[in-house]
Design a protein around this motif. Structure first.
Motif, PDB file in Angstrom:
ATOM      1  N   ILE A   3       0.851  -1.186   0.000  1.00 13.95           N
ATOM      2  CA  ILE A   3       0.000   0.000   0.000  1.00 13.95           C
ATOM      3  C   ILE A   3       0.886   1.235   0.000  1.00 13.95           C
ATOM      4  CG2 ILE A   3      -1.803   1.261   1.215  1.00 13.95           C
ATOM      5  CD1 ILE A   3      -2.479  -1.527   2.558  1.00 13.95           C
ATOM      6  N   ALA A   4       0.778   2.039  -1.039  1.00 15.98           N
ATOM      7  CA  ALA A   4       1.529   3.280  -1.144  1.00 15.98           C
ATOM      8  C   ALA A   4       0.709   4.400  -0.522  1.00 15.98           C
ATOM      9  CB  ALA A   4       1.824   3.600  -2.606  1.00 15.98           C
ATOM     10  N   VAL A   5       1.312   5.123   0.438  1.00 17.20           N
ATOM     11  CA  VAL A   5       0.591   6.173   1.155  1.00 17.20           C
ATOM     12  C   VAL A   5       1.251   7.515   0.865  1.00 17.20           C
ATOM     13  CG1 VAL A   5      -0.282   6.966   3.386  1.00 17.20           C
ATOM     14  CG2 VAL A   5       0.017   4.503   2.969  1.00 17.20           C
ATOM     15  N   LEU A   6       0.678   8.265  -0.058  1.00 13.65           N
ATOM     16  CA  LEU A   6       1.159   9.603  -0.364  1.00 13.65           C
ATOM     17  C   LEU A   6       0.742  10.549   0.755  1.00 13.65           C
ATOM     18  CD1 LEU A   6       0.200   9.211  -4.024  1.00 13.65           C
ATOM     19  CD2 LEU A   6       2.482   9.979  -3.349  1.00 13.65           C
ATOM     20  N   GLY A   7       1.674  11.388   1.180  1.00 15.67           N
ATOM     21  CA  GLY A   7       1.433  12.155   2.398  1.00 15.67           C
ATOM     22  C   GLY A   7       1.617  11.280   3.623  1.00 15.67           C
ATOM     23  N   HIS A  25       0.639  -5.478   6.635  1.00 20.27           N
ATOM     24  CA  HIS A  25       0.775  -5.060   5.243  1.00 20.27           C
ATOM     25  C   HIS A  25       2.064  -4.260   5.033  1.00 20.27           C
ATOM     26  CE1 HIS A  25      -3.297  -6.435   4.379  1.00 20.27           C
ATOM     27  NE2 HIS A  25      -3.620  -5.924   5.546  1.00 20.27           N
ATOM     28  N   GLU A  26       2.491  -4.189   3.795  1.00 21.65           N
ATOM     29  CA  GLU A  26       3.650  -3.387   3.430  1.00 21.65           C
ATOM     30  C   GLU A  26       3.167  -1.983   3.082  1.00 21.65           C
ATOM     31  OE1 GLU A  26       7.188  -3.088   0.032  1.00 21.65           O
ATOM     32  OE2 GLU A  26       5.745  -4.749  -0.027  1.00 21.65           O
ATOM     33  N   ALA A  27       3.148  -1.123   4.083  1.00 23.00           N
ATOM     34  CA  ALA A  27       2.706   0.253   3.883  1.00 23.00           C
ATOM     35  C   ALA A  27       3.930   1.130   3.682  1.00 23.00           C
ATOM     36  CB  ALA A  27       1.893   0.733   5.080  1.00 23.00           C
ATOM     37  N   VAL A  28       3.967   1.829   2.549  1.00 24.18           N
ATOM     38  CA  VAL A  28       5.139   2.612   2.170  1.00 24.18           C
ATOM     39  C   VAL A  28       4.784   4.095   2.206  1.00 24.18           C
ATOM     40  CG1 VAL A  28       6.891   2.999   0.408  1.00 24.18           C
ATOM     41  CG2 VAL A  28       5.841   0.719   0.652  1.00 24.18           C
ATOM     42  N   PRO A  29       5.348   4.862   3.157  1.00 27.35           N
ATOM     43  CA  PRO A  29       5.069   6.300   3.185  1.00 27.35           C
ATOM     44  C   PRO A  29       5.812   7.027   2.075  1.00 27.35           C
ATOM     45  CG  PRO A  29       6.648   5.720   4.904  1.00 27.35           C
ATOM     46  CD  PRO A  29       6.246   4.437   4.244  1.00 27.35           C
ATOM     47  N   LEU A  30       5.087   7.859   1.334  1.00 30.68           N
ATOM     48  CA  LEU A  30       5.671   8.591   0.214  1.00 30.68           C
ATOM     49  C   LEU A  30       5.450  10.077   0.421  1.00 30.68           C
ATOM     50  CD1 LEU A  30       4.257   6.394  -2.706  1.00 30.68           C
ATOM     51  CD2 LEU A  30       6.462   6.142  -1.538  1.00 30.68           C
ATOM     52  N   ALA A  47       7.601   4.405  -7.288  1.00 31.99           N
ATOM     53  CA  ALA A  47       7.017   4.179  -5.966  1.00 31.99           C
ATOM     54  C   ALA A  47       5.742   3.343  -6.038  1.00 31.99           C
ATOM     55  CB  ALA A  47       6.729   5.514  -5.289  1.00 31.99           C
ATOM     56  N   LEU A  48       5.015   3.445  -7.138  1.00 33.50           N
ATOM     57  CA  LEU A  48       3.753   2.717  -7.259  1.00 33.50           C
ATOM     58  C   LEU A  48       3.924   1.329  -7.873  1.00 33.50           C
ATOM     59  CD1 LEU A  48       1.179   5.441  -8.387  1.00 33.50           C
ATOM     60  CD2 LEU A  48       1.780   4.695  -6.082  1.00 33.50           C
ATOM     61  N   THR A  49       5.116   0.986  -8.312  1.00 35.38           N
ATOM     62  CA  THR A  49       5.348  -0.329  -8.903  1.00 35.38           C
ATOM     63  C   THR A  49       5.036  -1.427  -7.885  1.00 35.38           C
ATOM     64  OG1 THR A  49       7.065   0.538 -10.362  1.00 35.38           O
ATOM     65  CG2 THR A  49       7.057  -1.837  -9.948  1.00 35.38           C
ATOM     66  N   GLY A  50       4.143  -2.331  -8.250  1.00 38.52           N
ATOM     67  CA  GLY A  50       3.784  -3.435  -7.372  1.00 38.52           C
ATOM     68  C   GLY A  50       2.764  -3.110  -6.304  1.00 38.52           C
ATOM     69  N   ALA A  51       2.281  -1.859  -6.256  1.00 44.45           N
ATOM     70  CA  ALA A  51       1.313  -1.478  -5.229  1.00 44.45           C
ATOM     71  C   ALA A  51      -0.081  -2.014  -5.557  1.00 44.45           C
ATOM     72  CB  ALA A  51       1.268   0.031  -5.070  1.00 44.45           C
ATOM     73  N   ASP A  52      -0.747  -2.529  -4.562  1.00 46.31           N
ATOM     74  CA  ASP A  52      -2.135  -2.964  -4.712  1.00 46.31           C
ATOM     75  C   ASP A  52      -3.110  -1.808  -4.510  1.00 46.31           C
ATOM     76  OD1 ASP A  52      -1.749  -6.011  -4.832  1.00 46.31           O
ATOM     77  OD2 ASP A  52      -0.649  -5.460  -3.014  1.00 46.31           O
ATOM     78  N   VAL A  53      -2.745  -0.915  -3.588  1.00 42.46           N
ATOM     79  CA  VAL A  53      -3.603   0.220  -3.232  1.00 42.46           C
ATOM     80  C   VAL A  53      -2.736   1.466  -3.134  1.00 42.46           C
ATOM     81  CG1 VAL A  53      -5.298   1.134  -1.580  1.00 42.46           C
ATOM     82  CG2 VAL A  53      -5.025  -1.347  -1.835  1.00 42.46           C
ATOM     83  N   VAL A  54      -3.274   2.612  -3.546  1.00 43.48           N
ATOM     84  CA  VAL A  54      -2.626   3.886  -3.296  1.00 43.48           C
ATOM     85  C   VAL A  54      -3.585   4.766  -2.498  1.00 43.48           C
ATOM     86  CG1 VAL A  54      -3.355   4.888  -5.517  1.00 43.48           C
ATOM     87  CG2 VAL A  54      -1.415   5.867  -4.277  1.00 43.48           C
ATOM     88  N   VAL A  55      -3.066   5.362  -1.436  1.00 45.41           N
ATOM     89  CA  VAL A  55      -3.840   6.266  -0.581  1.00 45.41           C
ATOM     90  C   VAL A  55      -3.247   7.655  -0.729  1.00 45.41           C
ATOM     91  CG1 VAL A  55      -4.646   6.725   1.766  1.00 45.41           C
ATOM     92  CG2 VAL A  55      -4.186   4.364   1.046  1.00 45.41           C
ATOM     93  N   ASN A  56      -4.060   8.623  -1.110  1.00 45.59           N
ATOM     94  CA  ASN A  56      -3.572   9.983  -1.322  1.00 45.59           C
ATOM     95  C   ASN A  56      -4.049  10.879  -0.178  1.00 45.59           C
ATOM     96  OD1 ASN A  56      -2.621  12.410  -2.246  1.00 45.59           O
ATOM     97  ND2 ASN A  56      -4.074  12.587  -3.929  1.00 45.59           N
ATOM     98  N   LEU A  57      -3.118  11.226   0.714  1.00 50.32           N
ATOM     99  CA  LEU A  57      -3.426  12.095   1.850  1.00 50.32           C
ATOM    100  C   LEU A  57      -2.685  13.421   1.749  1.00 50.32           C
ATOM    101  CD1 LEU A  57      -3.249   9.320   4.595  1.00 50.32           C
ATOM    102  CD2 LEU A  57      -5.287  10.254   3.502  1.00 50.32           C
ATOM    103  N   THR A  58      -2.197  13.746   0.544  1.00 48.41           N
ATOM    104  CA  THR A  58      -1.533  15.027   0.357  1.00 48.41           C
ATOM    105  C   THR A  58      -2.560  16.151   0.378  1.00 48.41           C
ATOM    106  OG1 THR A  58      -1.700  14.876  -2.057  1.00 48.41           O
ATOM    107  CG2 THR A  58       0.295  13.983  -1.020  1.00 48.41           C
ATOM    108  N   ASN A  59      -2.077  17.359   0.671  1.00 48.89           N
ATOM    109  CA  ASN A  59      -2.994  18.486   0.776  1.00 48.89           C
ATOM    110  C   ASN A  59      -2.396  19.721   0.135  1.00 48.89           C
ATOM    111  OD1 ASN A  59      -5.352  19.757   1.452  1.00 48.89           O
ATOM    112  ND2 ASN A  59      -4.920  19.916   3.636  1.00 48.89           N
TER     113      ASN A  59
END
Length: 246
Positions: A3-7, A25-30, A47-59
């Protein structure tokens, strides 16, 4: 899942990462500090290679008329990269009642962000939360002087950032909603009342004056910032949260 976590290094994102990792889970802070800049697209594809989910928390860095351009650029960049990487679920955090406050540029920008996500190629979920307890001090500071804090009587239903993070993590680990989940705090306050409670808890002798023209939330009419009965209600009350910080 990966899981890629932007922000992922911010107030909500860092807690989301912790929750997801605790669940195995493999949560990757970006973030720019990790070499990923959503605004320019730098580092995003890798950064998104292989990610199942992307979470966008940028503002957006501002709440003014520049905010729509931020969300347009970042969402376009995110969805294009996520589509190329085969990401199966995209999650964003938005605001309860956001589509009912057209007089606020930042709220219009958040509606734009939602609309771009919904029209995009990735199965999606939108988590709409009410205002955070952690932002109350900033709200008080907007219209304060040495003796007085001016606040409108706008109804709000705030919640703890930790509860927001849990709600985001819960949605992230589920199937795409292809819609919106509202989350809110357990209690409704008038904003001026919330200010008085806050100052009293801290021994602050300033007076709260009700002024329905004061601050950003003066643009809000009615009870659009509180849940309409369909929200998941968070467990932490404001007074409990204040007591923990006393």
């Amino acid at each position: 899942m990966k899981i890629a976590v932007l922000g992922g290094t911010g107030l909500i994102g860092s807690q989301v990462v912790t929750i997801l990792r605790a669940a195995g889970h493999e949560a990757v802070p970006l973030s720019p500090s990790t070499g990923v800049d959503l605004l320019t697209g730098q580092g995003l594809s890798d950064a998104l290679t292989g990610a199942d989910v992307v979470v966008n928390l940028t503002n957006s860095p501002t709440f003014d008329d520049a905010s729509p351009a931020f969300f347009q650029t970042t969402m376009d960049s995110l969805l294009a990269a996520a589509d190329r990487a085969g990401v199966g679920h995209a999650v964003i955090l938005s605001i309860v009642g956001v589509d009912q406050v057209p007089d606020l540029a930042y709220y219009r920008a958040k509606v734009l962000q939602e609309d771009i996500l919904k029209a995009g190629p990735i199965p999606y979920s939108v988590v709409r939360a009410t205002q955070f307890f952690e932002f109350v001090d900033a709200i008080l500071s907007w219209t304060a002087d040495a003796d007085t804090v001016r606040l409108p009587a706008t109804p709000v239903q705030p919640m703890a950032a930790a509860d927001v993070a849990q709600a985001v993590a819960d949605v992230t680990l589920g199937a795409p909603l292809r819609g919106v989940r509202n989350v809110a705090g357990p209690d409704v306050f008038a904003l001026d009342e919330l200010g008085r409670i806050t100052l009293a808890a801290r021994g602050d002798q300033r007076t709260v004056t009700t002024d329905d023209s004061a601050g950003m939330f003066a643009a809000v009419t009615g009870d659009v910032l509180i849940s309409a009965g369909d929200a998941v209600i968070a467990p932490t009350s404001y007074r409990e949260w204040l007591d923990r910080r006393a």
